[in-house]
Scaffold this motif. Structure first.
Motif, PDB file in Angstrom:
ATOM      1  N   ASP A  56      53.495  79.399  72.250  1.00  0.00           N
ATOM      2  CA  ASP A  56      53.717  79.230  73.691  1.00  0.00           C
ATOM      3  C   ASP A  56      53.339  77.818  74.102  1.00  0.00           C
ATOM      4  O   ASP A  56      52.697  77.085  73.348  1.00  0.00           O
ATOM      5  N   GLY A  57      53.750  77.434  75.322  1.00  0.00           N
ATOM      6  CA  GLY A  57      53.383  76.122  75.843  1.00  0.00           C
ATOM      7  C   GLY A  57      54.534  75.433  76.538  1.00  0.00           C
ATOM      8  O   GLY A  57      55.528  76.065  76.930  1.00  0.00           O
ATOM      9  N   GLU A  58      54.373  74.126  76.690  1.00  0.00           N
ATOM     10  CA  GLU A  58      55.330  73.320  77.451  1.00  0.00           C
ATOM     11  C   GLU A  58      56.048  72.375  76.503  1.00  0.00           C
ATOM     12  O   GLU A  58      55.416  71.748  75.655  1.00  0.00           O
ATOM     13  N   VAL A  59      57.348  72.248  76.671  1.00  0.00           N
ATOM     14  CA  VAL A  59      58.135  71.389  75.791  1.00  0.00           C
ATOM     15  C   VAL A  59      59.398  70.966  76.514  1.00  0.00           C
ATOM     16  O   VAL A  59      59.982  71.747  77.280  1.00  0.00           O
ATOM     17  N   HIS A  60      59.803  69.728  76.266  1.00  0.00           N
ATOM     18  CA  HIS A  60      61.024  69.225  76.898  1.00  0.00           C
ATOM     19  C   HIS A  60      62.262  69.808  76.220  1.00  0.00           C
ATOM     20  O   HIS A  60      63.090  70.450  76.860  1.00  0.00           O
ATOM     21  N   LYS A  61      62.375  69.604  74.916  1.00  0.00           N
ATOM     22  CA  LYS A  61      63.495  70.154  74.162  1.00  0.00           C
ATOM     23  C   LYS A  61      62.954  70.705  72.846  1.00  0.00           C
ATOM     24  O   LYS A  61      62.288  69.988  72.100  1.00  0.00           O
ATOM     25  N   LEU A  62      63.266  71.954  72.573  1.00  0.00           N
ATOM     26  CA  LEU A  62      62.713  72.629  71.398  1.00  0.00           C
ATOM     27  C   LEU A  62      63.810  73.342  70.631  1.00  0.00           C
ATOM     28  O   LEU A  62      64.555  74.149  71.188  1.00  0.00           O
ATOM     29  N   ASN A  63      63.894  73.044  69.332  1.00  0.00           N
ATOM     30  CA  ASN A  63      64.664  73.884  68.411  1.00  0.00           C
ATOM     31  C   ASN A  63      63.668  74.829  67.729  1.00  0.00           C
ATOM     32  O   ASN A  63      62.729  74.362  67.073  1.00  0.00           O
ATOM     33  N   PHE A  64      63.856  76.118  67.874  1.00  0.00           N
ATOM     34  CA  PHE A  64      62.963  77.128  67.301  1.00  0.00           C
ATOM     35  C   PHE A  64      63.840  78.060  66.476  1.00  0.00           C
ATOM     36  O   PHE A  64      64.470  78.985  66.987  1.00  0.00           O
ATOM     37  N   VAL A  65      63.917  77.787  65.169  1.00  0.00           N
ATOM     38  CA  VAL A  65      64.990  78.355  64.354  1.00  0.00           C
ATOM     39  C   VAL A  65      64.444  78.968  63.060  1.00  0.00           C
ATOM     40  O   VAL A  65      63.632  78.358  62.349  1.00  0.00           O
ATOM     41  N   ASN A  66      64.893  80.180  62.760  1.00  0.00           N
ATOM     42  CA  ASN A  66      64.699  80.817  61.449  1.00  0.00           C
ATOM     43  C   ASN A  66      63.229  80.863  61.022  1.00  0.00           C
ATOM     44  O   ASN A  66      62.886  80.578  59.872  1.00  0.00           O
ATOM     45  N   ASN A  67      62.365  81.253  61.947  1.00  0.00           N
ATOM     46  CA  ASN A  67      60.958  81.484  61.642  1.00  0.00           C
ATOM     47  C   ASN A  67      60.744  82.973  61.390  1.00  0.00           C
ATOM     48  O   ASN A  67      61.470  83.814  61.890  1.00  0.00           O
ATOM     49  N   TYR A  68      59.712  83.285  60.607  1.00  0.00           N
ATOM     50  CA  TYR A  68      59.455  84.667  60.196  1.00  0.00           C
ATOM     51  C   TYR A  68      58.079  85.089  60.718  1.00  0.00           C
ATOM     52  O   TYR A  68      57.058  84.573  60.272  1.00  0.00           O
ATOM     53  N   TYR A  69      58.074  86.032  61.688  1.00  0.00           N
ATOM     54  CA  TYR A  69      56.837  86.549  62.275  1.00  0.00           C
ATOM     55  C   TYR A  69      56.625  87.977  61.783  1.00  0.00           C
ATOM     56  O   TYR A  69      57.456  88.863  62.030  1.00  0.00           O
ATOM     57  N   LYS A  70      55.516  88.175  61.079  1.00  0.00           N
ATOM     58  CA  LYS A  70      55.212  89.465  60.478  1.00  0.00           C
ATOM     59  C   LYS A  70      53.952  90.035  61.120  1.00  0.00           C
ATOM     60  O   LYS A  70      52.864  89.455  60.996  1.00  0.00           O
ATOM     61  N   MET A  71      54.108  91.164  61.802  1.00  0.00           N
ATOM     62  CA  MET A  71      52.976  91.769  62.485  1.00  0.00           C
ATOM     63  C   MET A  71      51.981  92.325  61.469  1.00  0.00           C
ATOM     64  O   MET A  71      52.354  92.804  60.404  1.00  0.00           O
ATOM     65  N   GLY A  72      50.695  92.232  61.826  1.00  0.00           N
ATOM     66  CA  GLY A  72      49.644  92.777  60.995  1.00  0.00           C
ATOM     67  C   GLY A  72      48.797  93.744  61.791  1.00  0.00           C
ATOM     68  O   GLY A  72      49.139  94.130  62.930  1.00  0.00           O
ATOM     69  N   ALA A  73      47.668  94.138  61.235  1.00  0.00           N
ATOM     70  CA  ALA A  73      46.831  95.173  61.849  1.00  0.00           C
ATOM     71  C   ALA A  73      46.284  94.761  63.208  1.00  0.00           C
ATOM     72  O   ALA A  73      45.966  95.623  64.043  1.00  0.00           O
ATOM     73  N   ALA A  74      46.166  93.469  63.478  1.00  0.00           N
ATOM     74  CA  ALA A  74      45.639  92.994  64.756  1.00  0.00           C
ATOM     75  C   ALA A  74      46.730  92.653  65.762  1.00  0.00           C
ATOM     76  O   ALA A  74      46.439  92.301  66.906  1.00  0.00           O
ATOM     77  N   SER A  75      48.001  92.754  65.365  1.00  0.00           N
ATOM     78  CA  SER A  75      49.112  92.288  66.203  1.00  0.00           C
ATOM     79  C   SER A  75      49.607  93.370  67.143  1.00  0.00           C
ATOM     80  O   SER A  75      49.908  94.491  66.704  1.00  0.00           O
ATOM     81  N   THR A  76      49.691  93.020  68.408  1.00  0.00           N
ATOM     82  CA  THR A  76      50.296  93.920  69.401  1.00  0.00           C
ATOM     83  C   THR A  76      51.412  93.223  70.159  1.00  0.00           C
ATOM     84  O   THR A  76      52.383  93.854  70.560  1.00  0.00           O
ATOM     85  N   LYS A  77      51.287  91.946  70.358  1.00  0.00           N
ATOM     86  CA  LYS A  77      52.268  91.167  71.107  1.00  0.00           C
ATOM     87  C   LYS A  77      53.558  91.042  70.299  1.00  0.00           C
ATOM     88  O   LYS A  77      53.516  90.721  69.106  1.00  0.00           O
ATOM     89  N   THR A  78      54.690  91.288  70.930  1.00  0.00           N
ATOM     90  CA  THR A  78      55.974  91.224  70.226  1.00  0.00           C
ATOM     91  C   THR A  78      56.841  90.053  70.679  1.00  0.00           C
ATOM     92  O   THR A  78      57.910  89.832  70.109  1.00  0.00           O
ATOM     93  N   THR A  79      56.396  89.306  71.689  1.00  0.00           N
ATOM     94  CA  THR A  79      57.078  88.061  72.052  1.00  0.00           C
ATOM     95  C   THR A  79      56.553  86.957  71.156  1.00  0.00           C
ATOM     96  O   THR A  79      55.337  86.740  71.078  1.00  0.00           O
ATOM     97  N   ILE A  80      57.433  86.255  70.464  1.00  0.00           N
ATOM     98  CA  ILE A  80      56.961  85.219  69.531  1.00  0.00           C
ATOM     99  C   ILE A  80      57.114  83.813  70.092  1.00  0.00           C
ATOM    100  O   ILE A  80      56.512  82.871  69.561  1.00  0.00           O
ATOM    101  N   LEU A  81      57.908  83.638  71.163  1.00  0.00           N
ATOM    102  CA  LEU A  81      58.034  82.325  71.789  1.00  0.00           C
ATOM    103  C   LEU A  81      58.048  82.479  73.304  1.00  0.00           C
ATOM    104  O   LEU A  81      58.850  83.243  73.851  1.00  0.00           O
TER     105      LEU A  81
END
Length: 450
Positions: A56-81
């Motif tokens: 999360d945060g502030e950005v002028h122009k961002l390419n956010f492509v083909n990343n792999y987010y794998k939830m674990g035992a502590a993960s509840t949030k499902t928004t990744i960006l």
């Protein structure tokens, strides 16, 4: 994990595991006129078992492509960006979001990479003029990437096979982190929060490892220029330069755009093996491709001066002919998902130890060479004490042989001339004189092909 930023920044093929937040936090970059200016390229990263915050945060122009987010035992949030549209900078805050994967703890996928909307959001801060006059998320990338972008599922395997503290050995901490990411598990629990996998202090994970001490042997790098003596002997530079003389380390004798120090650092950056000439080395490649578990197949991508034969994950490397020096080979691993990765291995083929030692101790035949800067031929003059059979060998700076001439010479003054192959690249070479019967190296001179 971290806050990242930059007017221009590229962040790819990283592993962030067991970090409660800032996976990553995107820090704003603003110029002197208060304009948003950051342009960030974030792709092919693996994030595992986050807690309260993803990216999360502030950005002028961002390419956010083909990343792999794998939830674990502590993960509840499902928004990744999440892009935070705030009011302290002028201009736009926008992102291009595509091909990102979100995997649940049961192995199923909230987003298998096919949706370019699932897992993203934006917020509008206090004081921002609404409605916005632009779209926060766009349908086309803002700029090209200057690296090869894999699919998120392929990046998951390549990252976990080649990340962390691996050189000169793979430390136990990183082995555990990668193993837990692959298996979707955790070992330790936070002593204050009770969160699974998210420690609150290094003591929660058993404390810091004891790496011990290692003392560099005497004469490893005699002139302290960053190049070990053995490397300088191999490449024809001076291992006994004056104190503060870094001319050898900063030189680029093969004119490939990299200094001698950078060439050495490349050697240090890859898995590397040592062997004697006219021998064979068995290397198990499985540890360098640990995330490729579905029927992995290993093959040669490229090799120079080495013959490679595969038996499963084990490759038997044999030097071609009488080659000695530094060589590299690239191998490719491909699994039943048709995911693949190519990695590089370094091999130093050494002279037989006894022969190399005798060559250092008994320089019984020296020679002069002219011109030292040549175009097509070299003239050699030596003084033989007795009749000998000798080889004159021209090598590049990695020890690769480009010319070999055999001579049977009589005692006395000897003059020889050798014609060099056409098409030799302009660079430094090493001209070696050795005993044709024993291979003992008598003398080496540096020459330059203009």
């Amino acid at each position: 994990a971290a806050t990242i930023s930059g007017r221009i920044g590229s962040y790819h093929h990283n592993l962030l595991a067991h970090c409660n937040g800032r996976n990553w936090s995107i820090g704003a970059a603003i110029d002197g006129s208060n304009q948003w200016v950051s342009q960030l390229d974030i792709f092919n990263n693996v994030v595992y078992n986050w807690g309260s915050r993803t990216t999360d945060g502030e950005v002028h122009k961002l390419n956010f492509v083909n990343n792999y987010y794998k939830m674990g035992a502590a993960s509840t949030k499902t928004t990744i960006l999440r892009i935070d549209v705030l009011n302290f900078g002028w201009g736009t805050e926008q992102g291009y979001y595509a091909g990102n994967v979100i995997q649940r703890t049961d192995g199923s996928f909230l987003n298998d990479g096919s949706s370019n909307t699932i897992g993203r959001e934006y917020t509008i801060g206090t004081g921002v003029v609404t409605p916005l006059t632009y779209e926060v998320y766009v349908n086309e990338p803002f700029f090209p990437s200057y690296a090869t972008i894999e699919t998120a599922k392929d990046a998951y395997k390549s990252v976990l096979s080649d990340v962390g503290c691996t050189m000169p050995m793979f430390d136990e901490h990183d082995q555990r982190i990668i193993r837990e990411t692959l298996n979707g598990t955790y070992t330790y629990v936070g002593s204050k929060t009770g969160k699974k996998g998210l420690i609150d202090n290094e003591a929660d994970a058993g404390g810091y490892e004891d790496y011990g001490n290692e003392t560099r042997p005497e004469g490893f790098d005699s002139d302290w220029d960053g190049l070990p003596d053995w490397w300088e002997d191999l490449h024809g530079s001076n291992p006994h330069s004056a104190e503060g003389d870094f001319s050898d380390a900063n030189a680029d004798p093969d004119r490939d755009g990299y200094t001698a120090l950078e060439d050495y650092l490349e050697w240090m950056s890859v898995p590397r093996y040592y062997m004697n000439k006219n021998s064979q080395k068995s290397i198990d490649l499985a540890p360098y491709a640990i995330a490729y578990t579905k029927n992995p197949q290993f093959s040669t991508a490229s090799a120079t001066d080495l013959s490679l034969n595969f038996s499963g994950s084990v490759v038997n490397a044999t030097p071609v002919g009488d080659f000695t020096g530094i060589s590299y080979f690239d191998f490719t691993v491909t699994d039943s998902d048709n995911s693949s990765m190519t990695r590089r291995i370094g091999v130093y083929v050494q002279e037989d130890t006894a022969t190399a030692l005798s060559a250092i101790q008994h320089k019984e035949l020296e020679f002069k060479v002219y011109p030292s800067t040549f175009s097509s031929e070299l003239n050699i003059e030596t003084q033989a004490r007795e009749s000998k059979e000798i080889n004159l060998i021209l090598r590049d700076l990695n020890g690769r042989e480009v010319l070999r001439e055999y001579y049977s010479v009589n005692a006395g003054r000897v003059r020889l001339q050798i014609k060099c192959p056409t098409g030799l690249p302009t660079q430094m070479y090493l001209l070696e004189l050795n005993d044709a019967q024993t291979g003992m190296k008598y003398d080496v001179k540096k020459v330059f092909k203009k």
